[in-house]
Design a protein around this motif. Structure first.
Motif, PDB file in Angstrom:
ATOM      1  N   LEU A  79      29.501 -84.086 -68.478  1.00 35.22           N
ATOM      2  CA  LEU A  79      30.580 -83.622 -67.609  1.00 35.22           C
ATOM      3  C   LEU A  79      31.912 -83.719 -68.346  1.00 35.22           C
ATOM      4  O   LEU A  79      32.727 -82.796 -68.314  1.00 35.22           O
ATOM      5  N   LEU A  86      31.039 -89.961 -60.513  1.00 34.01           N
ATOM      6  CA  LEU A  86      31.323 -88.536 -60.697  1.00 34.01           C
ATOM      7  C   LEU A  86      32.771 -88.222 -60.335  1.00 34.01           C
ATOM      8  O   LEU A  86      33.485 -87.549 -61.087  1.00 34.01           O
ATOM      9  N   LEU A 115      29.891 -78.798 -62.540  1.00 32.36           N
ATOM     10  CA  LEU A 115      28.888 -79.796 -62.198  1.00 32.36           C
ATOM     11  C   LEU A 115      27.492 -79.226 -62.407  1.00 32.36           C
ATOM     12  O   LEU A 115      27.243 -78.060 -62.128  1.00 32.36           O
ATOM     13  N   SER A 161      24.913 -88.141 -68.272  1.00 29.21           N
ATOM     14  CA  SER A 161      25.382 -87.130 -67.319  1.00 29.21           C
ATOM     15  C   SER A 161      26.909 -87.073 -67.280  1.00 29.21           C
ATOM     16  O   SER A 161      27.502 -85.998 -67.255  1.00 29.21           O
ATOM     17  N   GLN A 164      24.047 -83.062 -60.375  1.00 29.90           N
ATOM     18  CA  GLN A 164      25.285 -83.687 -59.902  1.00 29.90           C
ATOM     19  C   GLN A 164      25.668 -83.142 -58.528  1.00 29.90           C
ATOM     20  O   GLN A 164      26.090 -83.894 -57.652  1.00 29.90           O
TER      21      GLN A 164
END
Length: 119
Positions: free
Chosen positions: A8, A80, A36, A4, A40
Motif C-alpha cells: 500500500l 490500514l 486498496l 500488505s 484490504q
C-alpha cells in the motif's frame, strides 16, 4: 510493517502529488483508483458491521442531512487507516485548506490497479 502495508505504501508513493493537489483544489476530494487491494477492501468492509472498532455511529436523517450513515473509528486506528493518513497527508499542502481533507474510501470489490487520480 506488514507486506500488505508495504505494498500500500508503495502504491501511495506512486501517486502524483500534482494530480492529487489538482483534484483536491478543484473538487475538494480525490479518487485514487486501485489504491486498496481486494483483500484490504474486504477487511475494512467487514469491520463496518461491528461496534467495537468505532467510537460513534451517525445516522444522517436524524440530523436532517438526508439518508445514510457513517461511523468514526476509535483509536488506535486500524493499521490500514493509519498508513493512509501517514502517507497521503504529507503529499498535500494542508495549509491551503480551511480544514484537513478527510480520508474517505468506498471499500468495494471493484478494483482498477492503475495509479489514476480523479476528482
Amino acid at each position: 510493517m506488514t507486506t500488505s502495508m508495504k505494498t500500500l505504501s508503495t502504491r501511495i508513493d506512486a501517486i502524483s502529488d500534482t494530480d492529487l493537489a489538482t483534484a483536491l483544489n478543484a473538487f475538494g476530494c480525490a479518487t485514487i483508483k486501485g489504491l486498496l487491494s481486494p483483500e484490504q477492501c474486504e477487511g475494512i468492509s467487514r469491520l463496518y458491521s461491528k461496534d467495537e472498532p468505532f467510537r460513534s455511529h451517525i445516522h444522517m436523517a436524524r440530523h436532517g442531512f438526508g439518508k445514510g450513515e457513517y461511523k468514526y473509528f476509535s483509536y488506535p486506528l486500524p493499521d490500514l487507516v493509519t498508513t493512509l493518513r501517514e502517507k497521503i497527508y504529507p503529499k498535500v499542502d494542508l495549509s491551503r485548506f480551511d480544514a484537513a481533507p478527510l480520508i474517505a474510501f468506498n471499500a468495494t470489490k471493484e478494483t482498477n490497479y492503475g495509479n489514476e487520480t480523479h476528482g
